[in-house]
Design a protein around this motif. Structure first.
Motif, short mmCIF file in Angstrom:
data_model
loop_
_atom_site.label_atom_id
_atom_site.label_comp_id
_atom_site.label_asym_id
_atom_site.label_seq_id
_atom_site.Cartn_x
_atom_site.Cartn_y
_atom_site.Cartn_z
N ALA A 189 62.24 35.53 5.54
CA ALA A 189 62.71 34.89 4.31
C ALA A 189 62.80 35.86 3.15
CB ALA A 189 61.79 33.72 3.96
N ASP A 190 61.88 36.85 3.10
CA ASP A 190 61.88 37.78 1.98
C ASP A 190 63.01 38.78 2.06
OD1 ASP A 190 60.66 38.83 4.28
OD2 ASP A 190 59.55 40.32 3.12
N LYS A 191 63.68 38.90 3.23
CA LYS A 191 64.78 39.85 3.39
C LYS A 191 66.14 39.19 3.56
CE LYS A 191 61.88 43.47 5.43
NZ LYS A 191 61.67 44.35 6.62
N GLU A 192 66.16 37.89 3.70
CA GLU A 192 67.44 37.18 3.80
C GLU A 192 68.08 37.14 2.42
OE1 GLU A 192 69.23 35.83 6.20
OE2 GLU A 192 67.88 36.22 7.88
N TRP A 193 69.23 37.79 2.25
CA TRP A 193 69.80 37.92 0.91
C TRP A 193 70.31 36.60 0.36
CZ3 TRP A 193 74.83 36.73 1.91
CH2 TRP A 193 75.35 37.11 3.15
N LEU A 194 70.67 35.65 1.21
CA LEU A 194 71.05 34.34 0.69
C LEU A 194 69.83 33.58 0.17
CD1 LEU A 194 73.87 33.02 3.06
CD2 LEU A 194 73.99 33.33 0.58
N GLN B 280 67.30 35.09 -1.22
CA GLN B 280 67.06 35.73 -2.51
C GLN B 280 68.02 35.21 -3.57
OE1 GLN B 280 66.60 40.09 -2.21
NE2 GLN B 280 66.33 39.81 -0.01
N TYR B 281 69.27 34.99 -3.17
CA TYR B 281 70.26 34.44 -4.09
C TYR B 281 69.83 33.05 -4.57
CZ TYR B 281 74.59 32.14 -5.55
OH TYR B 281 75.54 31.42 -6.25
N HIS C 158 75.58 32.73 10.46
CA HIS C 158 75.64 32.34 11.88
C HIS C 158 74.29 31.96 12.45
CE1 HIS C 158 79.85 33.74 13.12
NE2 HIS C 158 79.77 33.95 11.81
N LEU C 159 73.29 31.80 11.62
CA LEU C 159 71.96 31.42 12.08
C LEU C 159 71.58 30.08 11.47
CD1 LEU C 159 69.87 34.71 11.79
CD2 LEU C 159 70.48 33.50 13.89
N PRO C 160 71.26 29.08 12.30
CA PRO C 160 70.75 27.83 11.73
C PRO C 160 69.38 28.06 11.13
CG PRO C 160 70.67 27.80 14.14
CD PRO C 160 71.37 29.05 13.76
N MET C 161 69.25 27.74 9.85
CA MET C 161 67.99 27.98 9.15
C MET C 161 67.69 26.84 8.19
SD MET C 161 68.00 32.00 7.99
CE MET C 161 69.75 32.36 7.92
N THR C 162 66.44 26.46 8.12
CA THR C 162 65.94 25.55 7.08
C THR C 162 64.72 26.21 6.47
OG1 THR C 162 66.70 23.60 8.31
CG2 THR C 162 65.07 23.25 6.58
N ILE C 163 64.83 26.57 5.18
CA ILE C 163 63.76 27.32 4.52
C ILE C 163 63.34 26.60 3.24
CG2 ILE C 163 63.16 29.50 3.39
CD1 ILE C 163 65.00 30.92 5.33
N ASP C 164 62.06 26.33 3.16
CA ASP C 164 61.49 25.70 1.96
C ASP C 164 61.38 26.76 0.87
OD1 ASP C 164 60.07 24.37 0.02
OD2 ASP C 164 58.43 23.74 1.33
N LEU C 165 62.06 26.53 -0.25
CA LEU C 165 62.05 27.49 -1.35
C LEU C 165 60.99 27.17 -2.38
CD1 LEU C 165 65.91 27.72 -1.87
CD2 LEU C 165 64.46 29.32 -0.61
#
Length: 255
Positions: A188-193, A195-196, A215-222
């Motif tokens: 999560a700390d390196k995914e630029w989206l 960070q955006y 192209h990667l299915p992701m669900t990330i709690d911000l």
């Protein structure tokens, strides 16, 4: 901002990165068939459909010519739109040369930048995701060239048989042009989206960020009630997101 009403028995669907036509038109046909079947299935409860870019692996509109093929997808989208289902299209890095064909022929609005959408007291920020945040520098440089009006004018002078074939070749073969990166989760700390999204949250709260491109299915709690979802693709994962008026979740198409 786009305000979307949503009836109690309706849902909003989000999908991206079909890359129809890649690596060849024949090889993408089974994927297209699955996508069309999915569109046909969700029409019963779809309150709106968002296509978040790279529907096609290459798309360029001449004044009177569009790329050959994809009639099943285009026909199904036309049918759904004619039935009254709102459909919204975001250009990706592979179909950023879209002009007015979708708007004129299908009555589907086309967006080139992320937009805010509100629905049931939830605020979304939605887009394809290319060129956002830090990184992706090679693509950012190429995008400036490809979206330059003079460069587009020069390309349009190529005969469509040459221009489309050249574009399809470069789209599949050249990773710098296609914007394809290593599609492994970077953390999560390196995914630029991610960070955006976190930077956007510094000035305004969003409940959901929805993007494709990776192209990667992701669900990330911000944190703070905000969630980032990447819709994945229809090449390896066949995933999409669905909002039922209360919650947004990532779903795999199993059919």
């Amino acid at each position: 901002m786009l305000h979307l009403p949503l009836a109690e028995d309706k849902k909003i669907y989000f999908a991206s990165d079909n890359h129809l036509g890649a690596p060849t038109y024949q090889e993408s046909r089974p994927r297209e068939a699955k996508f069309v079947a999915w569109l046909d299935r969700i029409k019963t409860d779809a309150g709106a459909i968002f296509l978040l870019g790279d529907l096609f692996d290459f798309w360029f509109e001449y004044k009177t010519v569009v790329p050959k093929g994809f009639v099943r997808t285009l026909g199904k989208l036309a049918q759904l739109r004619d039935s009254g289902i709102p459909i919204y299209f975001f250009v990706g890095n592979h179909d950023l040369w879209m002009d007015h064909y979708f708007e004129q022929e299908l009555d589907i609005p086309v967006y080139r930048h992320p937009i805010e959408v509100s629905c049931h007291d939830k605020l979304f920020l939605i887009g394809h995701g290319d060129g956002l945040g830090p990184g992706d520098k090679g693509y950012k440089r190429m995008k400036k060239v490809f979206t330059n009006p003079f460069c587009k004018w020069l390309f349009r002078w190529l005969h469509p048989d040459i221009g489309v074939r050249l574009g399809q070749y470069l789209s599949v073969e050249n990773k710098l042009i296609s914007g394809v990166e290593d599609i492994h989760f970077l953390g999560a700390d390196k995914e630029w989206l991610v960070q955006y999204c976190k930077r956007k949250l510094e000035t305004k709260h969003y409940d959901y960020f929805l993007f494709g491109h990776r192209h990667l299915p992701m669900t990330i709690d911000l944190g703070g009630g905000a969630t980032y979802i990447n819709t994945g693709d229809w090449i390896h994962y066949y995933t999409y997101a669905v909002f039922d008026g209360k919650k947004l979740e990532l779903v795999k198409n199993e059919k």
